[in-house]
Write a protein that holds these residues in place. Structure first.
Motif, PDB file in Angstrom:
ATOM      1  N   SER A   1       0.832  -1.214   0.000  1.00  0.00           N
ATOM      2  CA  SER A   1       0.000   0.000   0.000  1.00  0.00           C
ATOM      3  C   SER A   1       0.860   1.255   0.000  1.00  0.00           C
ATOM      4  O   SER A   1       0.518   2.256  -0.645  1.00  0.00           O
ATOM      5  CB  SER A   1      -0.946   0.009   1.200  1.00  0.00           C
ATOM      6  OG  SER A   1      -0.271   0.291   2.410  1.00  0.00           O
ATOM      7  N   SER A   2       1.986   1.210   0.700  1.00  0.00           N
ATOM      8  CA  SER A   2       2.877   2.365   0.731  1.00  0.00           C
ATOM      9  C   SER A   2       3.445   2.652  -0.659  1.00  0.00           C
ATOM     10  O   SER A   2       3.491   3.800  -1.103  1.00  0.00           O
ATOM     11  CB  SER A   2       4.009   2.127   1.729  1.00  0.00           C
ATOM     12  OG  SER A   2       4.907   3.210   1.751  1.00  0.00           O
TER      13      SER A   2
ATOM     14  N   LEU B   1       4.334   3.607 -10.968  1.00  0.00           N
ATOM     15  CA  LEU B   1       4.132   2.236 -10.490  1.00  0.00           C
ATOM     16  C   LEU B   1       2.658   1.837 -10.393  1.00  0.00           C
ATOM     17  O   LEU B   1       2.216   0.872 -11.040  1.00  0.00           O
ATOM     18  CB  LEU B   1       4.813   2.071  -9.133  1.00  0.00           C
ATOM     19  CG  LEU B   1       4.799   0.674  -8.508  1.00  0.00           C
ATOM     20  CD1 LEU B   1       5.495  -0.334  -9.408  1.00  0.00           C
ATOM     21  CD2 LEU B   1       5.478   0.703  -7.136  1.00  0.00           C
ATOM     22  N   ALA B   2       1.873   2.550  -9.573  1.00  0.00           N
ATOM     23  CA  ALA B   2       0.461   2.197  -9.422  1.00  0.00           C
ATOM     24  C   ALA B   2      -0.308   2.415 -10.717  1.00  0.00           C
ATOM     25  O   ALA B   2      -1.205   1.628 -11.052  1.00  0.00           O
ATOM     26  CB  ALA B   2      -0.171   3.004  -8.291  1.00  0.00           C
ATOM     27  N   ASP B   3       0.056   3.465 -11.451  1.00  0.00           N
ATOM     28  CA  ASP B   3      -0.613   3.722 -12.730  1.00  0.00           C
ATOM     29  C   ASP B   3      -0.466   2.519 -13.656  1.00  0.00           C
ATOM     30  O   ASP B   3      -1.420   2.126 -14.334  1.00  0.00           O
ATOM     31  CB  ASP B   3      -0.024   4.956 -13.404  1.00  0.00           C
ATOM     32  CG  ASP B   3      -0.398   6.257 -12.706  1.00  0.00           C
ATOM     33  OD1 ASP B   3      -1.342   6.241 -11.894  1.00  0.00           O
ATOM     34  OD2 ASP B   3       0.276   7.273 -12.969  1.00  0.00           O
TER      35      ASP B   3
ATOM     36  N   SER C   1      -5.688   1.640   1.994  1.00  0.00           N
ATOM     37  CA  SER C   1      -5.487   1.801   3.435  1.00  0.00           C
ATOM     38  C   SER C   1      -5.552   0.438   4.109  1.00  0.00           C
ATOM     39  O   SER C   1      -6.578  -0.250   4.027  1.00  0.00           O
ATOM     40  CB  SER C   1      -6.553   2.725   4.027  1.00  0.00           C
ATOM     41  OG  SER C   1      -6.406   2.827   5.429  1.00  0.00           O
ATOM     42  N   ILE C   2      -4.465   0.038   4.761  1.00  0.00           N
ATOM     43  CA  ILE C   2      -4.385  -1.266   5.424  1.00  0.00           C
ATOM     44  C   ILE C   2      -4.291  -1.064   6.930  1.00  0.00           C
ATOM     45  O   ILE C   2      -3.365  -0.403   7.418  1.00  0.00           O
ATOM     46  CB  ILE C   2      -3.163  -2.076   4.941  1.00  0.00           C
ATOM     47  CG1 ILE C   2      -3.171  -2.204   3.411  1.00  0.00           C
ATOM     48  CG2 ILE C   2      -3.133  -3.449   5.612  1.00  0.00           C
ATOM     49  CD1 ILE C   2      -4.330  -2.991   2.845  1.00  0.00           C
ATOM     50  N   ALA C   3      -5.228  -1.626   7.676  1.00  0.00           N
ATOM     51  CA  ALA C   3      -5.227  -1.535   9.135  1.00  0.00           C
ATOM     52  C   ALA C   3      -4.599  -2.790   9.731  1.00  0.00           C
ATOM     53  O   ALA C   3      -4.457  -3.821   9.068  1.00  0.00           O
ATOM     54  CB  ALA C   3      -6.645  -1.347   9.657  1.00  0.00           C
TER      55      ALA C   3
ATOM     56  N   CYS D   1       0.470  -7.421  -5.621  1.00  0.00           N
ATOM     57  CA  CYS D   1       1.192  -8.219  -4.624  1.00  0.00           C
ATOM     58  C   CYS D   1       1.722  -9.529  -5.210  1.00  0.00           C
ATOM     59  O   CYS D   1       2.741 -10.062  -4.750  1.00  0.00           O
ATOM     60  CB  CYS D   1       0.289  -8.527  -3.432  1.00  0.00           C
ATOM     61  SG  CYS D   1      -0.270  -7.078  -2.494  1.00  0.00           S
ATOM     62  N   LEU D   2       1.030 -10.048  -6.211  1.00  0.00           N
ATOM     63  CA  LEU D   2       1.404 -11.328  -6.820  1.00  0.00           C
ATOM     64  C   LEU D   2       2.379 -11.171  -7.988  1.00  0.00           C
ATOM     65  O   LEU D   2       2.896 -12.166  -8.493  1.00  0.00           O
ATOM     66  CB  LEU D   2       0.149 -12.052  -7.318  1.00  0.00           C
ATOM     67  CG  LEU D   2      -0.823 -12.543  -6.247  1.00  0.00           C
ATOM     68  CD1 LEU D   2      -2.109 -13.046  -6.904  1.00  0.00           C
ATOM     69  CD2 LEU D   2      -0.205 -13.640  -5.391  1.00  0.00           C
ATOM     70  N   SER D   3       2.619  -9.942  -8.412  1.00  0.00           N
ATOM     71  CA  SER D   3       3.555  -9.715  -9.511  1.00  0.00           C
ATOM     72  C   SER D   3       4.968 -10.126  -9.099  1.00  0.00           C
ATOM     73  O   SER D   3       5.259 -10.277  -7.905  1.00  0.00           O
ATOM     74  CB  SER D   3       3.541  -8.236  -9.905  1.00  0.00           C
ATOM     75  OG  SER D   3       4.080  -7.445  -8.848  1.00  0.00           O
ATOM     76  N   ASP D   4       5.848 -10.296 -10.062  1.00  0.00           N
ATOM     77  CA  ASP D   4       7.243 -10.592  -9.731  1.00  0.00           C
ATOM     78  C   ASP D   4       7.828  -9.492  -8.854  1.00  0.00           C
ATOM     79  O   ASP D   4       8.576  -9.764  -7.907  1.00  0.00           O
ATOM     80  CB  ASP D   4       8.074 -10.726 -11.013  1.00  0.00           C
ATOM     81  CG  ASP D   4       7.748 -11.985 -11.795  1.00  0.00           C
ATOM     82  OD1 ASP D   4       7.155 -12.916 -11.206  1.00  0.00           O
ATOM     83  OD2 ASP D   4       8.079 -12.046 -12.995  1.00  0.00           O
ATOM     84  N   PHE D   5       7.474  -8.245  -9.166  1.00  0.00           N
ATOM     85  CA  PHE D   5       7.928  -7.111  -8.370  1.00  0.00           C
ATOM     86  C   PHE D   5       7.405  -7.222  -6.938  1.00  0.00           C
ATOM     87  O   PHE D   5       8.145  -7.079  -5.965  1.00  0.00           O
ATOM     88  CB  PHE D   5       7.447  -5.808  -9.017  1.00  0.00           C
ATOM     89  CG  PHE D   5       7.842  -4.567  -8.258  1.00  0.00           C
ATOM     90  CD1 PHE D   5       9.102  -4.011  -8.415  1.00  0.00           C
ATOM     91  CD2 PHE D   5       6.948  -3.952  -7.391  1.00  0.00           C
ATOM     92  CE1 PHE D   5       9.475  -2.858  -7.716  1.00  0.00           C
ATOM     93  CE2 PHE D   5       7.308  -2.802  -6.695  1.00  0.00           C
ATOM     94  CZ  PHE D   5       8.577  -2.256  -6.853  1.00  0.00           C
ATOM     95  N   GLY D   6       6.109  -7.485  -6.804  1.00  0.00           N
ATOM     96  CA  GLY D   6       5.504  -7.590  -5.487  1.00  0.00           C
ATOM     97  C   GLY D   6       6.050  -8.745  -4.675  1.00  0.00           C
ATOM     98  O   GLY D   6       6.289  -8.624  -3.464  1.00  0.00           O
ATOM     99  N   GLN D   7       6.248  -9.876  -5.317  1.00  0.00           N
ATOM    100  CA  GLN D   7       6.769 -11.039  -4.596  1.00  0.00           C
ATOM    101  C   GLN D   7       8.191 -10.786  -4.091  1.00  0.00           C
ATOM    102  O   GLN D   7       8.548 -11.179  -2.977  1.00  0.00           O
ATOM    103  CB  GLN D   7       6.747 -12.270  -5.500  1.00  0.00           C
ATOM    104  CG  GLN D   7       5.359 -12.817  -5.775  1.00  0.00           C
ATOM    105  CD  GLN D   7       4.750 -13.519  -4.578  1.00  0.00           C
ATOM    106  OE1 GLN D   7       5.212 -14.573  -4.169  1.00  0.00           O
ATOM    107  NE2 GLN D   7       3.711 -12.926  -4.003  1.00  0.00           N
ATOM    108  N   GLU D   8       8.976 -10.106  -4.885  1.00  0.00           N
ATOM    109  CA  GLU D   8      10.349  -9.814  -4.475  1.00  0.00           C
ATOM    110  C   GLU D   8      10.416  -8.746  -3.400  1.00  0.00           C
ATOM    111  O   GLU D   8      11.113  -8.897  -2.398  1.00  0.00           O
ATOM    112  CB  GLU D   8      11.175  -9.386  -5.684  1.00  0.00           C
ATOM    113  CG  GLU D   8      12.652  -9.160  -5.374  1.00  0.00           C
ATOM    114  CD  GLU D   8      13.336 -10.406  -4.865  1.00  0.00           C
ATOM    115  OE1 GLU D   8      14.124 -10.300  -3.903  1.00  0.00           O
ATOM    116  OE2 GLU D   8      13.094 -11.494  -5.406  1.00  0.00           O
TER     117      GLU D   8
END
Length: 369
Positions: free
Chosen positions: A75-76, A104-106, A128-130, A333-340
């Motif tokens: 999220s950050s 990135l998010a775009d 937003s993650i609580a 989160c599941l992308s190669d970027f996210g996993q790394e």
């Protein structure tokens, strides 16, 4: 060629310093999220610009303090929406790997039909993650209070195999935790390098109460645990005793891994079960080995082995299908970027390729065309 896996990695210590990781990241204090895709231009969220009439309200999540480092870090990064070439957060090597010069998010949102906002640094929608625990996350997503429910144990384990509405959960596994055993530094320094699974069971049943019974100093054992209802506690009881409802008697329980980590470091006689992201080998939570059926499982060596019984999936649940907005973030989160960066970067195990493919298919952009 794949990018250097160290490129752009933000250490957990650096990330904590940058975000505060006190309880809520992304944008604190946001609420709502229906868990459904209206595709009808929700209010709030991005602040300006359009996304082709798609839902741009804040994406909300809550739940497990074990999963929190993954989705919170994600999220950050998402909310900061760095430009390609930002060597701390969206290195050029990674952008080139994806063949894009977008922020990135775009980039990841665009696969689901979202457009960049007029304010370039603002993502198409915010996240937003609580921070609470698995039971709260599972109940929250089920009741429609949040979009994503983080959990470090299954919904079935938390709610019961016959719970009403169980079939409506959509299980998105984003990583794997090895759930190591940690002790106070003084215990590790005294020579306790490992214990057996039977000794661990005895400690948490109150049958073994002194460290000298397991090869340590003549000192009372302080057995610490997570709060009942936390995924870490449910998984521990299920994996160690074979029953998620098995009664155990730790001396103290803590609602979050962060609190448990601090308590172990402040004591001189503690033992605890904790998530991988909260191990500090040279600090307050050194790990010890766990011997099971003649095999010694050790931190940094084989905690990710399929036969290590304390390993568990880390879930980001949605409820009654998965919306386009939820899918965009989970796919991130599941992308190669996210996993790394979000999974391995927080000391968890990335999903193996076959499992990763299965999880990605659940949120594939083609599902929303």
């Amino acid at each position: 060629m794949a990018p250097d896996p160290e490129a752009g990695r933000v250490s957990r210590r650096k990330f904590i310093a940058a975000t505060g990781v006190a309880g809520v990241a992304g944008i604190a204090g946001c609420s709502g999220g229906s868990g459904t895709d209206t595709d009808a231009g929700g209010s709030g969220g991005s602040g300006s610009g359009s996304s082709n009439g798609l839902d741009t309200t804040v994406l909300t999540g809550d739940g497990s303090s074990t999963v929190f480092p993954i989705t919170n870090t994600a999220s950050s990064y998402w909310n900061s929406n760095p430009e390609a070439g930002d060597e701390d957060y969206w290195p050029q090597e990674w952008a080139d790997e994806y063949g894009t010069d977008m922020r990135l998010a775009d980039y990841f949102a665009s696969q689901y039909g979202y457009e960049a906002t007029e304010q370039r640094s603002v993502p198409p929608f915010r996240v937003s993650i609580a921070l609470s625990h698995s039971g709260t996350g599972i109940e929250g997503v089920m009741e429609g209070r949040v979009d994503i429910g983080d959990a470090s144990s299954s919904a079935a384990s938390e709610l019961g195999e016959d719970a009403e509405g169980l079939d409506d959960f959509v299980d998105h596994v984003v990583g794997v935790d090895g759930q190591p055993i940690v002790v106070s530094p003084e215990i590790a320094d005294a020579g306790v390098e490992s214990i057996t699974i039977d000794e661990l069971r005895g400690i948490y049943k109150g049958e073994i109460t002194n460290w000298n019974e397991v090869g340590g100093p003549d000192r009372e054992i302080l057995a610490l645990g997570r709060a009942e209802g936390s995924g870490t506690d449910t998984a521990f009881r299920n994996n160690v005793y074979g029953d998620p409802d098995e009664p155990i008697s730790p001396d103290q329980r803590f609602g979050q891994n962060q609190q448990l980590q601090q308590a172990v470091g402040q004591a001189d006689n503690a033992i605890a079960y904790i998530a991988l992201a909260f191990v500090d080998e040279d600090g307050g939570t050194p790990p010890i080995g766990l011997e099971i059926d003649g095999t010694l499982y050790e931190y940094g060596k084989n905690l990710g082995a399929q036969d290590y019984p304390l390993s568990r999936d880390l879930h980001a649940y949605t409820y009654e299908d998965t919306s386009r907005k939820e899918a965009a973030f989970i796919n991130f989160c599941l992308s190669d970027f996210g996993q790394e960066i979000f999974v391995a970067g927080n000391n968890y195990f990335k999903l193996p390729s076959d499992r990763l493919e299965t999880q990605r298919e659940k949120v594939a952009a083609s599902n929303y065309e």
